[in-house]
Design a protein around this motif. Structure first.
Motif, PDB file in Angstrom:
ATOM      1  N   ARG A  84      66.291  61.962  63.028  1.00  0.00           N
ATOM      2  CA  ARG A  84      67.386  62.861  62.328  1.00  0.00           C
ATOM      3  C   ARG A  84      66.928  63.593  61.018  1.00  0.00           C
ATOM      4  NH1 ARG A  84      69.989  58.455  58.328  1.00  0.00           N
ATOM      5  NH2 ARG A  84      68.319  57.154  58.402  1.00  0.00           N
ATOM      6  N   ILE A  85      67.349  64.872  60.772  1.00  0.00           N
ATOM      7  CA  ILE A  85      67.092  65.668  59.679  1.00  0.00           C
ATOM      8  C   ILE A  85      68.259  66.405  59.169  1.00  0.00           C
ATOM      9  CG2 ILE A  85      64.842  65.951  60.896  1.00  0.00           C
ATOM     10  CD1 ILE A  85      65.716  68.910  61.309  1.00  0.00           C
TER      11      ILE A  85
ATOM     12  N   GLY B 103      77.800  71.444  54.293  1.00  0.00           N
ATOM     13  CA  GLY B 103      78.696  70.883  53.341  1.00  0.00           C
ATOM     14  C   GLY B 103      77.945  71.451  51.960  1.00  0.00           C
ATOM     15  N   CYS B 104      77.033  70.959  51.606  1.00  0.00           N
ATOM     16  CA  CYS B 104      76.416  71.106  50.077  1.00  0.00           C
ATOM     17  C   CYS B 104      75.162  72.198  50.371  1.00  0.00           C
ATOM     18  CB  CYS B 104      75.598  69.934  49.608  1.00  0.00           C
ATOM     19  SG  CYS B 104      74.272  69.219  50.552  1.00  0.00           S
ATOM     20  N   ASP B 105      74.639  72.400  51.377  1.00  0.00           N
ATOM     21  CA  ASP B 105      73.515  73.203  51.805  1.00  0.00           C
ATOM     22  C   ASP B 105      72.254  73.072  50.913  1.00  0.00           C
ATOM     23  OD1 ASP B 105      72.736  75.364  53.507  1.00  0.00           O
ATOM     24  OD2 ASP B 105      73.147  76.683  52.084  1.00  0.00           O
ATOM     25  N   HIS B 106      72.212  71.708  50.440  1.00  0.00           N
ATOM     26  CA  HIS B 106      71.128  71.387  49.597  1.00  0.00           C
ATOM     27  C   HIS B 106      70.702  69.863  50.175  1.00  0.00           C
ATOM     28  CE1 HIS B 106      72.916  74.281  46.885  1.00  0.00           C
ATOM     29  NE2 HIS B 106      71.770  74.411  46.225  1.00  0.00           N
ATOM     30  N   GLY B 107      70.961  69.715  51.096  1.00  0.00           N
ATOM     31  CA  GLY B 107      70.469  68.294  51.518  1.00  0.00           C
ATOM     32  C   GLY B 107      70.980  67.254  51.138  1.00  0.00           C
ATOM     33  N   GLN B 108      71.993  67.196  50.370  1.00  0.00           N
ATOM     34  CA  GLN B 108      72.431  66.043  49.521  1.00  0.00           C
ATOM     35  C   GLN B 108      73.719  65.248  50.177  1.00  0.00           C
ATOM     36  OE1 GLN B 108      73.454  68.007  45.685  1.00  0.00           O
ATOM     37  NE2 GLN B 108      71.238  67.908  45.063  1.00  0.00           N
ATOM     38  N   CYS B 109      74.249  65.951  51.368  1.00  0.00           N
ATOM     39  CA  CYS B 109      75.539  65.378  51.789  1.00  0.00           C
ATOM     40  C   CYS B 109      75.506  64.722  53.055  1.00  0.00           C
ATOM     41  CB  CYS B 109      76.707  66.311  51.545  1.00  0.00           C
ATOM     42  SG  CYS B 109      76.709  67.753  52.779  1.00  0.00           S
ATOM     43  N   GLY B 110      74.532  65.313  53.855  1.00  0.00           N
ATOM     44  CA  GLY B 110      74.253  64.746  55.377  1.00  0.00           C
ATOM     45  C   GLY B 110      74.956  65.282  56.356  1.00  0.00           C
ATOM     46  N   ALA B 111      75.973  66.244  55.962  1.00  0.00           N
ATOM     47  CA  ALA B 111      76.929  66.925  56.993  1.00  0.00           C
ATOM     48  C   ALA B 111      76.459  67.650  57.912  1.00  0.00           C
ATOM     49  CB  ALA B 111      78.364  67.545  56.413  1.00  0.00           C
ATOM     50  N   CYS B 112      75.104  68.057  57.801  1.00  0.00           N
ATOM     51  CA  CYS B 112      74.496  68.893  58.698  1.00  0.00           C
ATOM     52  C   CYS B 112      73.447  68.208  59.463  1.00  0.00           C
ATOM     53  CB  CYS B 112      73.784  70.111  58.011  1.00  0.00           C
ATOM     54  SG  CYS B 112      72.451  69.417  57.023  1.00  0.00           S
ATOM     55  N   THR B 113      73.457  66.972  59.700  1.00  0.00           N
ATOM     56  CA  THR B 113      72.417  66.215  60.348  1.00  0.00           C
ATOM     57  C   THR B 113      72.506  66.393  61.704  1.00  0.00           C
ATOM     58  OG1 THR B 113      72.736  64.132  58.677  1.00  0.00           O
ATOM     59  CG2 THR B 113      71.686  63.660  60.789  1.00  0.00           C
ATOM     60  N   VAL B 114      71.438  66.676  62.385  1.00  0.00           N
ATOM     61  CA  VAL B 114      71.105  66.812  63.778  1.00  0.00           C
ATOM     62  C   VAL B 114      69.990  66.000  64.085  1.00  0.00           C
ATOM     63  CG1 VAL B 114      72.021  69.000  63.736  1.00  0.00           C
ATOM     64  CG2 VAL B 114      69.641  69.041  63.592  1.00  0.00           C
ATOM     65  N   MET B 115      69.645  65.826  65.170  1.00  0.00           N
ATOM     66  CA  MET B 115      68.444  65.149  65.683  1.00  0.00           C
ATOM     67  C   MET B 115      67.408  66.154  66.302  1.00  0.00           C
ATOM     68  SD  MET B 115      70.098  61.727  67.479  1.00  0.00           S
ATOM     69  CE  MET B 115      71.379  62.325  67.890  1.00  0.00           C
ATOM     70  N   VAL B 116      66.124  65.890  65.920  1.00  0.00           N
ATOM     71  CA  VAL B 116      65.015  66.916  66.498  1.00  0.00           C
ATOM     72  C   VAL B 116      63.908  65.878  66.823  1.00  0.00           C
ATOM     73  CG1 VAL B 116      63.320  68.728  65.826  1.00  0.00           C
ATOM     74  CG2 VAL B 116      65.543  68.647  64.735  1.00  0.00           C
ATOM     75  N   GLU B 117      63.802  66.110  68.113  1.00  0.00           N
ATOM     76  CA  GLU B 117      62.690  65.314  68.677  1.00  0.00           C
ATOM     77  C   GLU B 117      63.017  63.760  68.535  1.00  0.00           C
ATOM     78  OE1 GLU B 117      60.221  66.435  70.729  1.00  0.00           O
ATOM     79  OE2 GLU B 117      60.899  68.427  70.323  1.00  0.00           O
ATOM     80  N   GLY B 118      64.229  63.655  68.411  1.00  0.00           N
ATOM     81  CA  GLY B 118      64.751  62.306  68.390  1.00  0.00           C
ATOM     82  C   GLY B 118      64.749  61.496  67.054  1.00  0.00           C
TER      83      GLY B 118
END
Length: 212
Positions: free
Chosen positions: A99-100, A82-97
């Motif tokens: 979310r990032i 989405g924003c590619d700046h960590g501001q929108c959350g569209a790229c959220t995935v779970m790493v070791e349980g």
């Protein structure tokens, strides 16, 4: 005592001498760097990670974000940029349980990590409860933010279950309560530009087993 020698240079001569000095200095520096063992860092690295219960080994540029590694190298395009700046959350995935925002971290930082994307939660005919609830409550319109919303929602319920406090948790020494206020606060980093927030809340609340 000998008198000092004064050299007078015209402006063109001064400019030419400056350019020659810069070229000579730069060439010497490059030669020194080339002769120094280990002076240059490798540009690519091999990364092994477990994505959606499947191990993948990829070679990426050291500057490649986890988001781009998932989309461009593993073709898991469910995770959106989405924003590619960590501001929108569209790229959220779970790493070791946990979310990032995958756009804010480098792929090389996740050697050996277990990563779950929207593709790993469920699939047509076998949806994750959160995916099914989003469909039931129409928790999306354009759908672009939906993968990040769902991954974040799943992780939010696990955070509350684990007793991890948020900014609105009144007593951080006690278990975090499962309330709509807690859910809203924790989901605030996931932006829905279509404004389907009330439906998203309904979906999360149903999965959480509480009433709005």
């Amino acid at each position: 005592m000998a008198s000092p020698i004064h050299l007078e240079l015209s402006r063109p001569q001064l400019l030419i001498s400056s350019v020659v000095t810069s070229v000579v200095t730069g060439t010497a520096a490059e030669a020194a760097t080339a002769q120094s063992p280990g002076a240059e860092m490798p540009q690519n690295s091999k990364v092994s990670m477990i994505v959606n219960d499947e191990r993948h080994e990829i070679e990426v540029d050291n500057r490649t974000s986890l988001l781009d590694a998932l989309r461009e190298h593993l073709r898991l395009t469910g995770t959106k940029k989405g924003c590619d700046h960590g501001q929108c959350g569209a790229c959220t995935v779970m790493v070791e349980g946990r979310r990032i925002n995958s756009c804010l971290t480098l792929a090389v930082m996740h050697q050996g990590d277990e990563i779950t994307t929207i593709e790993g939660l469920g699939e047509p005919g076998n949806l994750h409860p959160m995916q099914a609830a989003f469909v039931k409550h129409d928790g999306f319109q354009c759908g672009y933010c939906t993968p990040g919303q769902i991954c974040s929602a799943v992780a939010v319920l696990e955070e509350i279950k684990a007793g991890i406090p948020s900014h609105v948790t009144s007593d951080i020494t006690a278990a975090a309560p499962l309330t709509t206020t807690e859910i809203r606060e924790r989901m605030s980093g996931n932006i829905c530009r279509c404004g389907a927030y009330s439906n998203i809340m309904d979906a999360i609340v149903e999965v959480a087993g509480t009433r709005a």
